[in-house]
Structure formats: structure tokens, C-alpha cells
Design a protein around this motif. Structure first.
Motif, mmCIF file in Angstrom:
data_model
loop_
_atom_site.group_PDB
_atom_site.id
_atom_site.type_symbol
_atom_site.label_atom_id
_atom_site.label_comp_id
_atom_site.label_asym_id
_atom_site.label_seq_id
_atom_site.Cartn_x
_atom_site.Cartn_y
_atom_site.Cartn_z
ATOM 1 N N ASP A 571 0.805 -1.222 0.000
ATOM 2 C CA ASP A 571 0.000 0.000 0.000
ATOM 3 C C ASP A 571 0.842 1.279 0.000
ATOM 4 O OD1 ASP A 571 -2.532 1.304 -0.098
ATOM 5 O OD2 ASP A 571 -2.281 1.866 2.014
ATOM 6 N N GLU A 572 2.142 1.177 -0.071
ATOM 7 C CA GLU A 572 2.992 2.365 -0.158
ATOM 8 C C GLU A 572 3.253 2.669 -1.626
ATOM 9 O OE1 GLU A 572 5.161 5.667 1.109
ATOM 10 O OE2 GLU A 572 3.932 4.301 2.305
ATOM 11 N N SER A 590 -0.210 6.510 0.671
ATOM 12 C CA SER A 590 -1.077 5.343 0.509
ATOM 13 C C SER A 590 -1.575 5.188 -0.928
ATOM 14 C CB SER A 590 -2.281 5.457 1.449
ATOM 15 O OG SER A 590 -3.269 4.497 1.110
ATOM 16 N N TYR A 591 -1.310 4.022 -1.512
ATOM 17 C CA TYR A 591 -1.827 3.726 -2.851
ATOM 18 C C TYR A 591 -3.353 3.658 -2.829
ATOM 19 C CZ TYR A 591 -3.291 0.722 -6.734
ATOM 20 O OH TYR A 591 -3.956 0.195 -7.812
ATOM 21 N N ASP A 592 -3.922 3.016 -1.819
ATOM 22 C CA ASP A 592 -5.380 2.911 -1.743
ATOM 23 C C ASP A 592 -6.020 4.286 -1.687
ATOM 24 O OD1 ASP A 592 -5.287 0.183 -1.849
ATOM 25 O OD2 ASP A 592 -5.534 -0.125 0.309
#
Length: 871
Positions: A571-572, A590-592
Motif C-alpha cells: 500500500d505504499e 497510501s496507494y489505496d
């Protein structure tokens, strides 16, 4: 008058019985008729034989309850009338039914009784049944020994020879000896040729299974398709075919199709009370639930199998179910020493039984659980064992062994070794992928390497070397697009024409009634399925992957542009930035979170596209404006780029679907990978042909094309009704510059059937690919034409990937729906700049500069279009 038995009816019964051995589906009606006639004639021997024949018919259809009832009656009659030899034959068949029902005690008793009753020439049949019982309860050594004993006999009947060789081949394949298994199946195939279609189909299916386990998936697919055809034409139940075919679909990562087949198999076996096969199907359902991210469902199904198989002392299935349940608990974050003990015990059992691929999985699961529990020594032991077992296994099992080896190296503190294992695994995957001709299968196959890619990135990030991170990101990007096969249309032309006709009917029905009939949708799905399977069955030409471009050469080709390649780990979100002087890494959070912002922007733009001058959507415009600003802050601002420097963007995951043009104030070009962008930069235009196409149902499409035609010298202009699929496809061949203004339909469920609507029906990505159509530059002024579907392993499928993989060097497409009249000024300006010598990214940037973004339609158009590639 005395009623005497008719001797002819016994001859008829024996003929029908032999027929049910070779082709039960063809003799079921005759067997039922003879049962009635034999009862009436009171010829009890004929009745025993007829009941036996009818039971074999039901057995072939998985109707085990009526089969057993018929065999029970036949056995009772044979005993009562001292028909000893007939009794022995009936008991052997009843043992087979009991094995399928999981009744191993009764099956063994039937075989023991049969041993005292069968004639000497039936001893081979008895030995085969006993071997099958050993095989089914997991006593593989005993089963293999008896199969070999049968094959060593000089006078064994051909049907028994075929069955013994077939079953022994399956054991040898499970033990990791596919070459020996295929040799045995060659022998089985020769013997089965004289024994009937059903046995030939069974051997063909077994060959498909062995080829699958050997990693020869395309060959396996052809064998399964042939076996299914024969089984279906003979009227056999297809439960076992569905089950084994589902296994192959898992290897090909065709997961929705695998889920459907596994569920169909389970339902069929469960309905007929075939407990063992139902358990195998339910276990596959559990394993598929893990693959699609449903660990709770996987645990429930696996534990159910484990309980039932433990009661029946089915060692193999019990161990597989325990390993699957343990993996489900691991993925759910439920950590317990009990689950670790289960996984290790299952791994040891599977290894002892010689089931290599399952043992590799179970040891890997145990290693992960031990790592999560902080038991590093236990983890290292399990991971090393998994890696060792996988070394000589087929490629997809070797990939799991590479994951285990990389994790083990990390545990031991050897990052260089971990990276070497990841690199070696991805090289193996590249060779496997190149053997698949279908771009769809290649894209899906990259999912097998997703964890290796993540492990390699995790190993490299702490080093802080931006150049090495960029190199690794490149190794895990759009690998399926690196090399594509020569298109093959032969064999599916009729299906393509029929598909267009059905889709035209669906479009008309939707327009007239607002609905789509289930029958038309069924016909569409069937045609799409046949077309897809034709491409799956084509073999690729294994080649070495194109070498990744060196940083120096990439800088030369960028010619002052800056490249940004995004990546994700746990998620990084990170970015590797390569400019004219250096390569650097930037962490972006955060990728999300960024993905959610991208989806929010697309949602706002979709709302904006549905507005009108009469009912403008202020909320949508506000949300869209804020979304663009937010994505700039998250994705671009932290990179500290020169505002006037053109940008080449290589997105990751869902970031491939966001509008990139409004996020930077200079020209932006998007590409699946840096090396892929470099290839488009090096491609040269082969002709000067310009093709302008308008599709039906768009008020502004014809006007747009006619305006553009005035800018070009002697373009090919195709408007309704002349813009048919065949005419457009012929026109696009070898086109230098193409522009298509038409409705587009994005298929997230099946992206190769995303389509552009032409006058006589849709032109799909699949057909573009099959025909090898790839204009040097193309503008798709249609809905969602740039929004390819993203797959695990950083792959994508859709118009962008399909065209660029075939040779298109530059493309402009949209990420949202655009009202057709609103885009005409932008398209005219775009063509003017292209004619003045600009590449598409620069031409789009200059054209967008002339848009009035104060109006909602203007802002929407300014946001929506994205340039891909370098030309």
C-alpha cells in the motif's frame, strides 16, 4: 402352458452389456428394455446381465443410487440362482460404485467375495478394481504395484490394459514424473482405441491433466476440449470433466471460468451422492476462494472437506484440505500454532505420498505462518523444503519454490540471494508466458509472478538505489505486451460474423425495449467463449524477452522529457523519476488513498458528462475540479518537476485509469512501461494513409469526420452506412493516421470484447488483435477507449494494450464518456497540430490549451483525453 426362458434374450443381454462397457450412453434404452423383457421371460441369468448393463449406464451418468439398487438386485438374484460367475462380475461393479460413494468397507467386502466367485479370465478385472480401491483411499504404492502387475501380463484384455495404464499414468504424474506418465498414456490410448469412445475420451482427458501438470497448458487445453466433446456427444455425465478442466483454468488464471466449472462439478457430484468427487470439487472451490480473495469462504469449504475425508480415512484429501484451511487462516490474519501444526503435518503427508506440487504449497504455507508467528527457525525449515521440492517441478510449481527460496533468503539475511531467486523466477515466468499465443492468457499469466515482483521490490527499496528500483519496476511491467504472436483468424471468421449479428440484435432490442433478452445474451456468451478458446489453443513461439532499455539510451530517447514510473509495495506508493541528470525515488503515501481519489474523479466526470445546459451539475463540477487538484498534490507535486518539462508516465494498477493530462502543465504521454514507450519512440511510419471513420448513433460523428477530412489530403472517409466492420478493418490495415468517432463499450468482465460500434455491429479488441490491425497513430474519440482493464502482475487489456502491442506508436483515447458534439473543436485542433508536425502528446496538449474550461463541457473535454505512446 409352461413359460420357458427364452435363450435368445440372454444373448441380447450379453450384447447390450458389452455395449455399455464401450459406450454406455448408446445402450441405456436397450438395457432398460431388456430388463423388462427378462423379467417377463423369467430368464434370471438374462435378468442379472440386463440389470448389470442398466447399472453401468446409470454409473456412467453419475446416477449412483439407482446403479447401486440395480446391482443389489442383480447380486441377490445371482446368489439365489447359483450364478456364481455372474455374481462375481456384479460384485466388482458394485465395488466400483461403493468406491465412488466413499463406502470403502463395503467395496472391499465386495471385492473379497468376488475373488471367490469370478472366473479365472476375470482375475485381471478383479485386480484392477482392487488397485482402484487402493488408489482412491490414497495407498498409491500398493495401487501402482498392482497396475504394473496388470500391465506386465501378456493376455490382459485391451480395456483393462487401457485403464491400468491410464490410472498408473495419473499416479506417476502426481509424483512429478510427467514424461513417464505420457508414455503410459500412449499405451493406454492404443489399447483404448478398440475398447470404445468412452475409454478413448477418458484417456484423452487424462492426457490433458498430465500435460497441465507438466506445464504444457496449451496442449492440455486442446486435449480437454476434445475429451469434453466426446463425453458430451456420448451423453456421459460431465462432472469429472468440469472438475479437471477447472484445474487447468486455474493454471491459466482464468478464475471466473474455473469457479463456474468447479461449482458445476460440485453440484453434479453432490446431487448424485458421489461423495469423493464432491469432496474434490469442494476442495477446489475452497482453493479458488483463496485466489479470488475470499479466505473465510475457503476456510469453511476446506474444513468441511477435511472433516468428511478424515472420517473416511482419505489421507490425501484430508492433508490437502488441512493445508488449504491453514492458508485461509493465514490470509485472514488468524495466527495460531495450531494452524502451523496443521500446515506442517499436511506438508509432510503430501511429501510422503509423493504429491510434489501440493507439498510445495503446504510447506510454503507453513513457512508463511511460522514467519507471521515469529518462529524464524521453523519458517526457514519449511521454506527451504518447499524450495528444494520445487526445483525439478514444472514451471508454475517452480515459481512457488522461488517465492519460498526468496523468503528463506530474507529470513537468513541474504538480500542478494533473495533478489536472485526473484529474478530467476520471473525469467522462468517469461519463458512460460511466451509459450502462450493469446494476449489474454499472457496478461493473466503475469499474475503468477506478482509475489516475486513484490518480494524483489521489498528487497531493493532499503538499498535506496533509484536506478535499480526503476530497473526492477520495468521487469514487472506489461510483460505480456513485449512480444505478440502473428495473428491467426482462420477458424473463427464465421463466429466473428455471427457475434456481430447477435450484438446488433441486442443493440436494437435495447433501443426499442430498454431490455436485453436472456437468449440473445446466452448466444453472445457462447460465441465469445468459442472465439476466446480458439485463441487460447494457439501455441506461442518461445523467445527470449526483449532486453530492457539501458538508462543512457532511455535518456537519449526521452530527449529532455522526464519519466515517472510508479510502483506499489504494501500500500505504499512510490515513484522512480528519471530526468536528464539522475534517477531518484519519491515516496507518495497510501496507494489505496490515491486510487480512491482517482475513482472519485472519474465518478465526478461521469456525472458531469450526464449534465446539460439546462441542468448543469455544480456539485459534479466542484468535485471534479477538486479531484484534479487533489491528484496533482498526491501524484505530481511531491516529484518537484519543472512545470514546462514534458512528462512520460508509467502508472501502476488502478492509476492506469485516471486522466493524466490535467495533472501536469506540459505535455503528458502515458505508457505501460518505460521500455514500451521507448519502442513506440523508435517505430517509424510506413505509409501516409489517413482513415477517418464515423460510427452510427452519434449526431456529431459524421460532422466531426467531415470537418477533419477538409484538413487532410485525400483521406479515406467512412461514414454510415459505409462504415462497416469489414470496410473499416480493411481501411485501417497499414494506416498511418486513423481517427474513429463512434460509440465505445468497455467490457470489464471480458476486456478483449470491448468494442467500437460501427454501422453493421461492433469491432472488438479481439478482432483488431486477430487481424493484426495497428495504425501508426490512432485517435479513438469514443467512450472509455483509453480505460484498459488492469490485471494482477501489472498487466492491462483493452484498446490501448491491444493496439500498441501490435505496433501502434501513438494513440489518443478517453477515460470517460464525452458528448460527441463537445469534442469536435478539440479534435480539429489536434489534427491541425499533427499536420504541423507535432506528435500526439504535444498535439493534444496544444489543442487542450485552446479549450474554454469555464464551461462544464469544455472542462470535461479538457480532462478526458489522454495520449499514449510517443508518436
Amino acid at each position: 402352458m409352461i413359460n420357458r426362458p427364452d435363450p435368445d434374450i440372454l444373448v441380447q443381454a450379453e450384447t447390450v452389456y458389452k455395449g455399455t462397457i464401450a459406450d454406455p450412453g448408446a445402450f441405456g434404452v436397450a438395457a432398460a428394455r431388456l430388463v423388462v423383457e427378462a423379467r417377463g421371460s423369467r430368464n434370471f441369468e438374462a435378468l442379472v446381465v440386463a440389470l448389470h448393463a442398466l447399472a453401468r449406464y446409470h454409473y456412467a451418468r453419475l446416477e449412483h443410487a439407482p446403479a447401486k439398487a440395480l446391482l443389489d438386485e442383480a447380486a441377490l438374484l445371482a446368489r439365489r440362482h447359483a450364478l456364481t460367475v455372474r455374481l462375481g462380475n456384479v460384485l466388482m461393479s458394485r465395488a466400483a460404485v461403493n468406491i465412488e460413494l466413499g463406502l470403502f468397507g463395503p467395496a472391499q467386502r465386495d471385492l473379497d467375495l468376488a475373488a471367490t466367485a469370478v472366473s479365472p479370465h476375470a482375475r485381471a478385472s478383479l485386480a484392477l478394481q482392487q488397485a482402484a480401491l487402493h488408489h482412491n483411499v490414497g495407498r498409491y504404492a500398493e495401487a501402482a504395484a498392482q497396475y504394473r502387475g496388470l500391465l506386465a501380463m501378456t493376455d490382459v484384455p485391451t480395456d483393462l490394459e487401457a485403464k491400468a495404464a491410464n490410472n498408473l499414468a495419473l499416479i506417476e504424474s502426481d509424483r512429478g514424473r510427467p514424461d513417464l506418465a505420457l508414455d503410459l498414456l500412449d499405451r493406454a490410448g492404443v489399447a483404448a482405441h478398440d475398447a470404445g469412445a468412452a475409454l478413448v475420451a477418458g484417456v484423452t482427458q487424462s492426457r490433458g491433466r498430465v500435460l497441465m501438470q507438466a506445464g504444457r497448458l496449451v496442449e492440455s487445453l486442446r486435449e480437454f476440449d476434445e475429451a469434453g466433446r466426446v463425453y458430451a456427444s456420448a451423453g456421459w455425465a460431465l462432472g469429472e470433466h468440469y472438475l479437471e478442466y477447472a484445474d487447468l483454468l486455474v493454471e491459466l488464471r482464468l478464475l471466473p471460468e474455473a469457479v463456474r466449472n468447479a461449482q458445476r462439478a460440485f453440484e453434479q457430484f453432490d446431487q448424485h451422492g458421489v461423495l469423493l468427487m464432491a469432496a474434490e470439487a469442494q476442495l477446489l472451490v475452497a482453493q479458488l476462494a483463496l485466489l479470488v480473495g475470499e479466505p473465510a469462504r475457503a476456510i469453511e469449504a476446506a474444513e468441511s472437506v477435511r472433516r468428511s475425508m478424515r472420517r473416511q480415512r482419505r489421507t490425501l484429501l484430508t492433508a490437502k484440505a488441512a493445508a488449504t484451511a491453514a492458508e485461509g487462516h493465514s490470509r485472514s490474519g488468524e495466527l495460531s500454532r495450531r494452524f502451523l501444526t496443521d500446515a506442517r503435518g499436511a506438508a509432510e503427508t503430501l511429501e510422503r505420498l509423493g504429491i510434489v506440487s501440493s507439498a510445495v504449497d503446504a510447506h510454503l504455507t507453513a513457512g508463511r505462518l511460522a514467519l507471521a508467528l515469529g518462529r524464524r527457525d521453523d519458517a526457514a525449515q519449511s521454506l527451504r523444503r518447499s524450495a528444494t521440492l520445487a526445483r525439478k517441478a514444472p514451471v508454475l510449481t517452480r515459481l512457488k519454490g522461488r517465492v519460498a527460496a526468496a523468503l528463506s533468503a530474507q529470513v537468513d539475511g541474504h538480500p542478494r540471494a533473495a533478489l536472485q531467486h526473484c529474478r530467476a523466477g520471473l525469467n522462468d515466468l517469461a519463458a512460460h508466458r511466451s509459450a502462450l499465443a493469446s494476449m489474454e492468457l499472457r496478461a493473466l499469466a503475469s499474475g503468477h509472478g506478482a509475489e516475486l515482483g513484490a518480494l524483489g521490490l521489498a528487497t531493493l527499496l532499503p538499498t535506496g538505489s533509484a536506478a535499480r528500483v526503476l530497473e526492477w519496476l520495468e521487469k514487472t511491467r506489461a510483460a505480456a505486451l513485449v512480444s505478440v504472436e502473428t495473428p491467426v483468424v482462420a477458424g473463427v471468421e464465421d463466429e466473428l460474423i455471427a457475434l456481430r449479428a447477435v450484438q446488433a440484435e441486442i443493440t436494437m432490442e435495447r433501443r426499442e425495449t430498454g431490455e436485453e433478452s436472456a437468449e440473445l445474451l446466452r448466444r453472445q456468451a457462447a460465441l465469445e467463449g468459442r472465439i476466446r478458446r480458439a485463441s487460447w489453443a494457439e501455441e506461442g513461439s518461445p523467445t527470449a524477452a526483449d532486453p530492457m532499455i539501458a538508462p543512457g539510451e532511455l535518456r537519449r530517447l526521452l530527449d529532455g522529457r522526464t519519466l515517472v514510473e510508479y510502483g506499489v509495495l504494501d500500500d505504499e506508493l512510490i515513484a522512480a523519476v528519471l530526468d536528464s541528470r539522475r534517477t531518484r525515488l519519491v515516496c507518495l503515501g497510501s496507494y489505496d488513498g490515491v486510487s480512491a481519489e482517482g475513482e472519485a474523479l472519474r465518478f465526478a466526470l461521469r456525472r458531469l458528462s450526464r449534465g446539460s445546459a439546462a441542468r448543469p451539475s455544480r456539485a459534479a463540477r466542484t468535485a471534479a475540479t477538486a479531484g484534479v487538484s487533489r491528484l496533482r498534490e498526491l501524484l505530481i507535486a511531491p516529484l518537484r518537476l519543472d512545470a514546462e518539462t514534458p512528462l512520460v508516465v508509467v502508472p501502476v494498477g488502478e492509476l492506469q485509469r485516471i486522466p493524466w493530462s490535467p495533472l501536469h502543465s506540459a505535455p503528458v504521454s502515458v505508457a505501460p512501461s518505460a521500455s514500451f514507450w521507448a519502442r513506440t519512440r523508435q517505430r517509424r511510419q510506413q505509409s501516409d494513409r489517413v482513415v477517418l471513420v464515423a460510427g452510427p448513433g452519434l449526431a456529431g460523428a459524421t460532422e466531426e469526420v467531415q470537418q477533419l477530412s477538409k484538413l487532410h489530403h485525400d483521406p479515406l472517409v467512412l461514414v454510415p452506412p459505409d462504415s462497416s466492420v469489414e470496410t473499416v478493418a480493411a481501411g485501417l490495415q497499414a494506416a498511418a493516421f486513423a481517427h474513429l468517432a463512434c460509440h465505445g463499450a468497455q467490457r470489464s468482465d471480458n476486456p478483449t470484447f470491448s468494442s467500437l460500434l460501427l454501422s453493421d455491429g461492433p469491432l472488438t479488441v479481439h478482432e483488431l488483435t486477430l487481424r493484426g490491425i495497428a495504425p501508426h497513430r490512432i485517435v479513438l474519440a469514443s467512450c472509455d477507449s483509453g480505460a484498459d482493464v488492469v490485471y494482477e502482475g501489472n498487466e492491462m487489456l483493452g484498446f490501448v494494450s491491444g493496439l500498441m502491442a501490435r505496433g501502434t506508436a501513438g494513440m489518443v483515447g478517453t477515460m470517460v464518456v464525452i458528448p460527441d458534439l463537445d469534442s469536435i473543436p478539440l479534435m480539429r485542433a489536434l489534427h491541425e497540430h499533427v499536420l504541423a508536425g507535432a506528435a500526439l502528446p504535444e498535439a493534444l496538449h496544444q489543442a487542450r490549451a485552446g479549450i474554454d474550461t469555464e464551461s462544464d463541457p469544455g472542462f470535461l473535454t479538457w480532462c478526458a483525453f489522454t495520449a499514449f505512446g510517443a508518436a
